[in-house]
Design a protein around this motif. Structure first.
Motif, PDB file in Angstrom:
ATOM      1  N   ARG A 134       0.847  -1.200   0.000  1.00  0.00           N
ATOM      2  CA  ARG A 134       0.000   0.000   0.000  1.00  0.00           C
ATOM      3  C   ARG A 134       0.870   1.233   0.000  1.00  0.00           C
ATOM      4  N   SER A 135       0.498   2.202  -0.840  1.00  0.00           N
ATOM      5  CA  SER A 135       1.154   3.500  -0.887  1.00  0.00           C
ATOM      6  C   SER A 135       0.062   4.566  -0.905  1.00  0.00           C
ATOM      7  N   GLY A 136      -0.190   5.168   0.251  1.00  0.00           N
ATOM      8  CA  GLY A 136      -1.262   6.164   0.350  1.00  0.00           C
ATOM      9  C   GLY A 136      -2.612   5.539   0.070  1.00  0.00           C
ATOM     10  N   ASP A 137      -3.317   6.051  -0.962  1.00  0.00           N
ATOM     11  CA  ASP A 137      -4.637   5.518  -1.289  1.00  0.00           C
ATOM     12  C   ASP A 137      -4.601   4.538  -2.454  1.00  0.00           C
ATOM     13  N   VAL A 138      -3.422   3.962  -2.733  1.00  0.00           N
ATOM     14  CA  VAL A 138      -3.267   2.981  -3.810  1.00  0.00           C
ATOM     15  C   VAL A 138      -2.747   1.671  -3.217  1.00  0.00           C
ATOM     16  N   VAL A 139      -3.395   0.559  -3.610  1.00  0.00           N
ATOM     17  CA  VAL A 139      -2.977  -0.777  -3.216  1.00  0.00           C
ATOM     18  C   VAL A 139      -2.343  -1.429  -4.442  1.00  0.00           C
ATOM     19  N   LEU A 140      -1.098  -1.876  -4.292  1.00  0.00           N
ATOM     20  CA  LEU A 140      -0.375  -2.522  -5.391  1.00  0.00           C
ATOM     21  C   LEU A 140      -0.358  -4.030  -5.180  1.00  0.00           C
ATOM     22  N   MET A 141      -0.440  -4.763  -6.286  1.00  0.00           N
ATOM     23  CA  MET A 141      -0.343  -6.217  -6.253  1.00  0.00           C
ATOM     24  C   MET A 141       0.808  -6.624  -7.149  1.00  0.00           C
ATOM     25  N   ALA A 142       1.744  -7.377  -6.583  1.00  0.00           N
ATOM     26  CA  ALA A 142       2.875  -7.902  -7.333  1.00  0.00           C
ATOM     27  C   ALA A 142       2.658  -9.385  -7.577  1.00  0.00           C
ATOM     28  N   LEU A 153       4.160 -12.182 -13.218  1.00  0.00           N
ATOM     29  CA  LEU A 153       4.145 -11.514 -14.532  1.00  0.00           C
ATOM     30  C   LEU A 153       3.249 -10.285 -14.583  1.00  0.00           C
ATOM     31  N   GLU A 154       2.914  -9.720 -13.422  1.00  0.00           N
ATOM     32  CA  GLU A 154       1.972  -8.603 -13.420  1.00  0.00           C
ATOM     33  C   GLU A 154       2.208  -7.682 -12.225  1.00  0.00           C
ATOM     34  N   LEU A 155       2.056  -6.394 -12.471  1.00  0.00           N
ATOM     35  CA  LEU A 155       1.972  -5.385 -11.423  1.00  0.00           C
ATOM     36  C   LEU A 155       0.649  -4.675 -11.653  1.00  0.00           C
ATOM     37  N   ALA A 156      -0.183  -4.577 -10.626  1.00  0.00           N
ATOM     38  CA  ALA A 156      -1.510  -3.975 -10.775  1.00  0.00           C
ATOM     39  C   ALA A 156      -1.793  -3.059  -9.593  1.00  0.00           C
ATOM     40  N   ALA A 157      -2.766  -2.157  -9.780  1.00  0.00           N
ATOM     41  CA  ALA A 157      -3.116  -1.195  -8.734  1.00  0.00           C
ATOM     42  C   ALA A 157      -4.623  -1.060  -8.600  1.00  0.00           C
ATOM     43  N   TRP A 158      -5.063  -0.895  -7.349  1.00  0.00           N
ATOM     44  CA  TRP A 158      -6.460  -0.630  -7.007  1.00  0.00           C
ATOM     45  C   TRP A 158      -6.484   0.563  -6.063  1.00  0.00           C
ATOM     46  N   ASN A 159      -7.631   1.224  -5.964  1.00  0.00           N
ATOM     47  CA  ASN A 159      -7.746   2.233  -4.918  1.00  0.00           C
ATOM     48  C   ASN A 159      -8.140   1.528  -3.619  1.00  0.00           C
ATOM     49  N   THR A 160      -8.144   2.238  -2.508  1.00  0.00           N
ATOM     50  CA  THR A 160      -8.400   1.608  -1.214  1.00  0.00           C
ATOM     51  C   THR A 160      -9.857   1.189  -1.027  1.00  0.00           C
ATOM     52  N   SER A 161     -10.726   1.561  -1.961  1.00  0.00           N
ATOM     53  CA  SER A 161     -12.114   1.095  -1.941  1.00  0.00           C
ATOM     54  C   SER A 161     -12.296  -0.163  -2.774  1.00  0.00           C
ATOM     55  N   GLY A 162     -11.227  -0.621  -3.449  1.00  0.00           N
ATOM     56  CA  GLY A 162     -11.280  -1.864  -4.200  1.00  0.00           C
ATOM     57  C   GLY A 162     -11.506  -1.718  -5.690  1.00  0.00           C
ATOM     58  N   ARG A 163     -11.490  -0.495  -6.227  1.00  0.00           N
ATOM     59  CA  ARG A 163     -11.682  -0.294  -7.667  1.00  0.00           C
ATOM     60  C   ARG A 163     -10.335  -0.382  -8.373  1.00  0.00           C
TER      61      ARG A 163
END
Length: 186
Positions: free
Chosen positions: A121-129, A132-142
């Motif tokens: 988590r970085s601020g209001d962004v959740v990162l998934m490693a 073969l993928e890096l992805a991001a969601w907001n803290t509400s799950g979008r």
């Protein structure tokens, strides 16, 4: 079987890995929302139980049980709870799940290319490693964005900028909008 119990904000979290706990049936019956994913022959067992601390009950609001693969070292299951929004992100094997802990209800299910690594988590962004993928969601799950990577790769976040290095090729882009070649949700 290994088990660990932790507190995250107002949530008491129990994690199991290896074998199903003897109390699993009772936990399923007492949970407001209980879900199971994957047959036993498809990997290793992992479960997450989340109860609101101080709610006057030890019964979980959410119980998620799953068999996951890959389950070798480097592909450990992970959980990230955003206390202020009540959203839980769960990753194990190739399965990604998000839940609203306040209702409780599943928000979505997604897939991690070649296997989940970790949440960050970085601020209001959740990162998934993932492998073969890096992805991001907001803290509400979008979901915000997703991009292809291949090992060796790593990233670092500085302020509102994500610096990504994939096989010694570096690039930087806005954390919230992702790289120009990212997959944007519809």
């Amino acid at each position: 079987m290994s088990s660990v119990r932790v507190q995250v904000g107002d949530y008491a979290v129990q994690l199991w890995r290896g074998r199903e706990p003897a109390s699993l049936d009772a936990l399923k019956q007492g949970a407001e929302l209980a879900e199971s994913h994957g047959p036993a022959e498809h990997g290793e067992f992992f479960a997450v139980s989340v109860a609101e601390h101080g709610a006057g009950s030890s019964a979980p609001a959410l119980l998620v049980c799953q068999y996951f693969s890959p389950s070798v070292p480097g592909f450990e299951p992970g959980l990230l709870i955003v206390p202020e929004t009540g959203v839980a992100f769960i990753g194990a094997g190739e399965r990604l799940l998000a839940y609203d802990l306040k209702r409780p209800a599943r928000l979505w299910q997604d897939r991690a290319d070649a296997g989940f690594w970790w949440w960050d988590r970085s601020g209001d962004v959740v990162l998934m490693a993932a492998e073969l993928e890096l992805a991001a969601w907001n803290t509400s799950g979008r979901k915000l964005w997703s991009t292809f990577v291949e090992p060796p790769w790593f990233y670092r976040v500085e302020g509102e900028t994500l610096h990504l290095d994939v096989m010694d090729f570096g690039r930087s882009f806005p954390l919230r909008s992702g790289p120009a070649d990212s997959v944007q949700p519809v």
